[in-house]
Design an enzyme around this catalytic site. Structure first.
Site, PDB file in Angstrom:
ATOM      1  N   ASP A 232      15.973   7.429 -12.274  1.00 10.50           N
ATOM      2  CA  ASP A 232      16.163   8.298 -11.115  1.00 10.50           C
ATOM      3  C   ASP A 232      17.363   7.825 -10.298  1.00 10.50           C
ATOM      4  O   ASP A 232      17.732   6.646 -10.344  1.00 10.50           O
ATOM      5  CB  ASP A 232      14.915   8.248 -10.212  1.00 10.50           C
ATOM      6  CG  ASP A 232      13.775   9.111 -10.744  1.00 10.50           C
ATOM      7  OD1 ASP A 232      13.974   9.841 -11.737  1.00 10.50           O
ATOM      8  OD2 ASP A 232      12.669   9.055 -10.151  1.00 10.50           O
TER       9      ASP A 232
ATOM     10  N   ARG B 267      20.008  14.339 -15.916  1.00 13.27           N
ATOM     11  CA  ARG B 267      19.338  15.302 -15.026  1.00 13.27           C
ATOM     12  C   ARG B 267      20.232  15.517 -13.801  1.00 13.27           C
ATOM     13  O   ARG B 267      20.632  14.551 -13.151  1.00 13.27           O
ATOM     14  CB  ARG B 267      17.987  14.762 -14.555  1.00 13.27           C
ATOM     15  CG  ARG B 267      17.276  15.671 -13.537  1.00 13.27           C
ATOM     16  CD  ARG B 267      16.139  14.969 -12.802  1.00 13.27           C
ATOM     17  NE  ARG B 267      15.193  14.372 -13.707  1.00 13.27           N
ATOM     18  CZ  ARG B 267      14.499  13.260 -13.415  1.00 13.27           C
ATOM     19  NH1 ARG B 267      14.657  12.647 -12.270  1.00 13.27           N
ATOM     20  NH2 ARG B 267      13.657  12.762 -14.289  1.00 13.27           N
TER      21      ARG B 267
HETATM   22  C1  LIG Z   1      12.632  17.113 -11.830  1.00 11.03           C
HETATM   23  C2  LIG Z   1      13.270  16.655 -10.565  1.00 11.03           C
HETATM   24  C3  LIG Z   1      13.650  15.324 -10.441  1.00 11.03           C
HETATM   25  C4  LIG Z   1      14.292  14.886  -9.292  1.00 11.03           C
HETATM   26  N1  LIG Z   1      14.795  13.622  -9.236  1.00 11.03           N
HETATM   27  C5  LIG Z   1      15.557  13.254  -8.176  1.00 11.03           C
HETATM   28  C6  LIG Z   1      16.242  12.014  -8.152  1.00 11.03           C
HETATM   29  O1  LIG Z   1      16.180  11.206  -9.084  1.00 11.03           O
HETATM   30  N2  LIG Z   1      16.995  11.718  -7.055  1.00 11.03           N
HETATM   31  C7  LIG Z   1      17.124  12.582  -5.999  1.00 11.03           C
HETATM   32  O2  LIG Z   1      17.847  12.269  -5.036  1.00 11.03           O
HETATM   33  N3  LIG Z   1      16.460  13.763  -5.988  1.00 11.03           N
HETATM   34  C8  LIG Z   1      15.695  14.116  -7.034  1.00 11.03           C
HETATM   35  N4  LIG Z   1      15.057  15.336  -7.036  1.00 11.03           N
HETATM   36  C9  LIG Z   1      14.982  16.135  -5.780  1.00 11.03           C
HETATM   37  C10 LIG Z   1      16.193  17.020  -5.584  1.00 11.03           C
HETATM   38  O3  LIG Z   1      17.314  16.223  -5.257  1.00 11.03           O
HETATM   39  C11 LIG Z   1      15.974  18.049  -4.453  1.00 11.03           C
HETATM   40  O4  LIG Z   1      15.709  17.385  -3.259  1.00 11.03           O
HETATM   41  C12 LIG Z   1      14.820  19.011  -4.735  1.00 11.03           C
HETATM   42  O5  LIG Z   1      14.775  19.394  -6.065  1.00 11.03           O
HETATM   43  C13 LIG Z   1      14.989  20.292  -3.898  1.00 11.03           C
HETATM   44  O6  LIG Z   1      16.155  20.969  -4.295  1.00 11.03           O
HETATM   45  P1  LIG Z   1      16.146  22.322  -5.164  1.00 11.03           P
HETATM   46  O7  LIG Z   1      17.218  22.207  -6.185  1.00 11.03           O
HETATM   47  O8  LIG Z   1      14.791  22.575  -5.693  1.00 11.03           O
HETATM   48  O9  LIG Z   1      16.650  23.437  -4.183  1.00 11.03           O
HETATM   49  P2  LIG Z   1      16.169  23.882  -2.736  1.00 11.03           P
HETATM   50  O10 LIG Z   1      17.206  24.838  -2.251  1.00 11.03           O
HETATM   51  O11 LIG Z   1      15.845  22.717  -1.878  1.00 11.03           O
HETATM   52  O12 LIG Z   1      14.826  24.645  -3.045  1.00 11.03           O
HETATM   53  C14 LIG Z   1      14.774  25.899  -3.704  1.00 11.03           C
HETATM   54  C15 LIG Z   1      13.366  26.457  -3.515  1.00 11.03           C
HETATM   55  O13 LIG Z   1      12.426  25.609  -4.187  1.00 11.03           O
HETATM   56  C16 LIG Z   1      11.254  25.433  -3.421  1.00 11.03           C
HETATM   57  N5  LIG Z   1      11.142  24.027  -2.992  1.00 11.03           N
HETATM   58  C17 LIG Z   1      12.076  23.062  -3.119  1.00 11.03           C
HETATM   59  N6  LIG Z   1      11.595  21.876  -2.665  1.00 11.03           N
HETATM   60  C18 LIG Z   1      10.343  22.133  -2.221  1.00 11.03           C
HETATM   61  C19 LIG Z   1       9.332  21.307  -1.654  1.00 11.03           C
HETATM   62  N7  LIG Z   1       9.507  20.009  -1.440  1.00 11.03           N
HETATM   63  N8  LIG Z   1       8.148  21.882  -1.331  1.00 11.03           N
HETATM   64  C20 LIG Z   1       7.950  23.203  -1.550  1.00 11.03           C
HETATM   65  N9  LIG Z   1       8.866  24.018  -2.101  1.00 11.03           N
HETATM   66  C21 LIG Z   1      10.046  23.492  -2.432  1.00 11.03           C
HETATM   67  C22 LIG Z   1      11.395  26.353  -2.242  1.00 11.03           C
HETATM   68  O14 LIG Z   1      10.849  27.599  -2.580  1.00 11.03           O
HETATM   69  C23 LIG Z   1      12.890  26.465  -2.067  1.00 11.03           C
HETATM   70  O15 LIG Z   1      13.295  27.617  -1.410  1.00 11.03           O
HETATM   71  C24 LIG Z   1      14.457  15.796  -8.194  1.00 11.03           C
HETATM   72  C25 LIG Z   1      14.065  17.125  -8.327  1.00 11.03           C
HETATM   73  C26 LIG Z   1      13.503  17.564  -9.494  1.00 11.03           C
HETATM   74  C27 LIG Z   1      13.134  19.010  -9.603  1.00 11.03           C
END
Ligand SMILES: Cc1cc2nc3c(=O)[nH]c(=O)nc-3n(C[C@H](O)[C@H](O)[C@H](O)COP(=O)(O)OP(=O)(O)OC[C@H]3O[C@@H](n4cnc5c(N)ncnc54)[C@H](O)[C@@H]3O)c2cc1C
Length: 308
Positions: A134, A184
């Site tokens: 991560d 990722r």
């Molecule tokens: C598989 C995976 C692994 C990850 N690993 C890391 C990592 O190693 N390091 C790191 O910094 N970040 C990591 N993240 C988190 C990432 O950086 C984002 O903070 C997170 O994915 C929210 O961004 P989004 O792309 O979903 O878009 P956003 O614009 O934030 O969300 C799009 C939509 O998804 C839904 N959504 C998103 N987050 C939430 C929530 N918490 N609760 C409810 N609904 C939500 C909502 O409907 C929102 O409108 C990971 C995310 C995923 C999916």
């Protein structure tokens, strides 16, 4: 506005004690954390596989302070891998690790984290699966990428995560795409200063698309880590333009978020992997999920008030 405040609170011991003891916390935590024990999470892995979903498993707990705790993290993953061996899912169940939990921030942390993570990567390979490193805050990334490169010498399938909010990431993506890595791509979940990261959501999204294009046209295996419907559609289109088959990239989402969309993508024939976190030290992970969507905080506050 609320996101940065919650992320600051995720570093506070006082808040940790308050949130952990609050009456309605468990109900909200359960949405994002799959269980406390390895037996509970193995049951979830089985159910996910039945639904056509793959998983990447995360033992929560990044805030360790001693080498003994770092060794404990290693052992927790080894125990998990022991259980996964019986399921025989191969890469259908892989692991995600945070190097901070393996001792990266302690004295001689780089060497300590490498020494602790290597046996986990070896054990994963022995049961036919992989580990993804991560991405944490930007100060840890040079060490993470160096460990990733070192591990790939023996275990080329070892993956890593890059964050589109960081200015450095386009350069990192070019290097990793040329090296043929599993990568990722996420937007990024930590509180980062304007000197190193875009602060504007639209800029972060635009960078995400540019970086994904690089990954799709590279030699590696792109893993689209997002719940954002626009980016998921763009990801599919970029994969098509790059001539990638369905098994030459995958989507990843977090346990408890957009579960219907996870099933829809899997039903369309996409490889859909659910990041499934479990364990008892869930505070940091949970607070990042609250910070990502302010509505989660309202739900949390309401459950604290009604149960309190
Ligand atoms: C598989 C995976 C692994 C990850 N690993 C890391 C990592 O190693 N390091 C790191 O910094 N970040 C990591 N993240 C988190 C990432 O950086 C984002 O903070 C997170 O994915 C929210 O961004 P989004 O792309 O979903 O878009 P956003 O614009 O934030 O969300 C799009 C939509 O998804 C839904 N959504 C998103 N987050 C939430 C929530 N918490 N609760 C409810 N609904 C939500 C909502 O409907 C929102 O409108 C990971 C995310 C995923 C999916």
């Amino acid at each position: 506005m609320l996101g940065p405040v919650i992320l600051a609170a995720s570093r506070s011991d006082k808040m940790r004690r308050f949130v952990s003891a609050a009456p309605g916390t468990k109900q909200v935590v359960d949405r994002f954390i799959a269980g406390e024990t390895v037996d509970q999470v193995v049951e979830i892995v089985r159910n996910s596989a039945d639904k056509g979903l793959e998983v990447t498993l995360d033992v929560v707990g990044e805030d360790i302070t001693t080498p003994e705790q770092a060794a404990g993290a290693r052992d927790a993953y080894l125990e998990l891998i022991g259980h996964l061996a019986d399921l025989g899912l191969g890469t259908g169940a892989e692991m995600s690790v945070k190097l901070s939990m393996f001792g990266q921030s302690l004295q001689d942390g780089h060497e300590l984290a490498l020494a602790n993570v290597r046996p986990v990567v070896e054990a994963a390979a022995a049961i036919g699966t992989t580990v993804t490193l991560d991405a944490e805050d930007h100060t840890t990334l040079d060490s993470m990428f160096a460990i990733h490169e070192e591990l790939r010498k023996d275990f080329p399938q070892t993956g890593c995560v890059i964050q589109s909010y960081l200015f450095r990431t386009e350069e990192d993506a070019r290097r990793l795409a040329a090296a043929g890595s599993r990568v990722r791509l996420v937007k990024g979940a930590y509180k980062e200063p304007a000197s190193v990261a875009y602060q504007d959501k639209a800029e972060i999204d635009k960078a995400y698309v540019r970086i994904l294009k690089t990954l799709m046209h590279g030699q590696g295996y792109p893993m689209i880590g997002s719940h954002d419907p626009r980016l998921i559609a763009i990801g599919q289109e970029l994969a098509r333009q790059a001539g990638r088959k369905l098994d030459e990239y995958e989507f990843q989402m977090l346990y408890g978020i957009r579960s219907d969309e996870q099933l829809r993508l899997a039903a369309e024939g996409h490889r859909m992997r659910v990041y499934t976190a479990y364990g008892t030290d869930w505070y940091g992970y949970f607070m990042r999920r609250l910070a990502e969507k302010p509505a989660n905080l309202l739900f949390f506050a309401r459950s604290v008030v009604t149960k309190g």
